[in-house]
Design a protein around this motif. Structure first.
Motif, PDB file in Angstrom:
ATOM      1  N   THR A  14       0.946  -1.378   0.081  1.00  0.00           N
ATOM      2  CA  THR A  14       0.212  -0.055  -0.022  1.00  0.00           C
ATOM      3  C   THR A  14       0.975   1.229  -0.122  1.00  0.00           C
ATOM      4  N   SER A  27      -5.727   4.755  -9.582  1.00  0.00           N
ATOM      5  CA  SER A  27      -7.090   5.305  -8.974  1.00  0.00           C
ATOM      6  C   SER A  27      -7.223   4.572  -7.733  1.00  0.00           C
ATOM      7  N   PRO A  28      -7.943   5.054  -6.680  1.00  0.00           N
ATOM      8  CA  PRO A  28      -8.166   4.192  -5.667  1.00  0.00           C
ATOM      9  C   PRO A  28      -8.679   2.916  -5.716  1.00  0.00           C
ATOM     10  N   ASP A  29      -9.287   2.519  -6.407  1.00  0.00           N
ATOM     11  CA  ASP A  29     -10.030   1.241  -7.160  1.00  0.00           C
ATOM     12  C   ASP A  29      -9.047   0.173  -7.497  1.00  0.00           C
ATOM     13  N   LEU A  30      -8.328   0.764  -8.280  1.00  0.00           N
ATOM     14  CA  LEU A  30      -7.117  -0.069  -8.876  1.00  0.00           C
ATOM     15  C   LEU A  30      -5.979  -0.297  -7.874  1.00  0.00           C
ATOM     16  N   ARG A  31      -5.622   0.643  -7.152  1.00  0.00           N
ATOM     17  CA  ARG A  31      -4.642   0.455  -6.099  1.00  0.00           C
ATOM     18  C   ARG A  31      -5.241  -0.637  -5.120  1.00  0.00           C
ATOM     19  N   THR A  32      -6.522  -0.728  -4.693  1.00  0.00           N
ATOM     20  CA  THR A  32      -7.079  -1.622  -3.815  1.00  0.00           C
ATOM     21  C   THR A  32      -7.208  -2.987  -4.440  1.00  0.00           C
ATOM     22  N   LEU A  33      -7.457  -3.176  -5.770  1.00  0.00           N
ATOM     23  CA  LEU A  33      -7.196  -4.186  -6.544  1.00  0.00           C
ATOM     24  C   LEU A  33      -5.904  -5.009  -6.497  1.00  0.00           C
ATOM     25  N   THR A  43      -5.058  -6.407  -2.917  1.00  0.00           N
ATOM     26  CA  THR A  43      -5.665  -7.433  -2.812  1.00  0.00           C
ATOM     27  C   THR A  43      -4.860  -8.848  -3.615  1.00  0.00           C
TER      28      THR A  43
END
Length: 128
Positions: A66, A75-81, A84
């Protein structure tokens, strides 16, 4: 290393850390706690803050990922993906390492049976 255009030999020379240690770290072959001085030397040789590698070594993998991804323009979504997926890969890699260690020990035990037991080949030779 790629950013600086250096290889493991050059990193070892720059950092005054043994080539074996550098190779273990680069290829992630030996898991152990590294001395703070070793990590500081490597950090400086890589033109990073002297505490950078020590901080990464003491940070859980998900947090380290992270932190590093936080520096990227994602993007936050891509970072989270990414976090994970990398965490799942790390878990699977840990399981593969554990399985490998188990298999290695089993193979060693098969190759060298206890002295009070006959080896399987000896039993076959004794059969009529």
């Amino acid at each position: 290393m790629a950013h600086l255009g250096i290889d493991t030999d050059q990193l070892a020379a720059r950092s005054r850390v043994s080539l074996k240690t550098v190779q273990e770290l680069v290829h992630n072959t030996t898991q152990r706690n590294r001395h703070a001085l070793t990590l500081a030397r490597l950090s400086r040789a890589l033109e990073l803050d002297p505490g950078h590698l020590r901080h990464l070594a003491s940070t859980p993998i998900e947090a380290a990922i992270t932190i590093e991804l936080g520096k990227a323009d994602l993007s936050p979504d891509l970072r989270t993906l990414f976090v994970t997926m990398l965490a799942k890969l790390n878990t699977e890699l840990d399981q593969i390492r554990a399985d490998y260690t188990t298999l290695k020990h089993q193979a060693a035990e098969s190759a060298h049976p206890p002295k009070n037991e006959a080896a399987p080949a000896d039993l076959d030779a004794a059969a009529p």
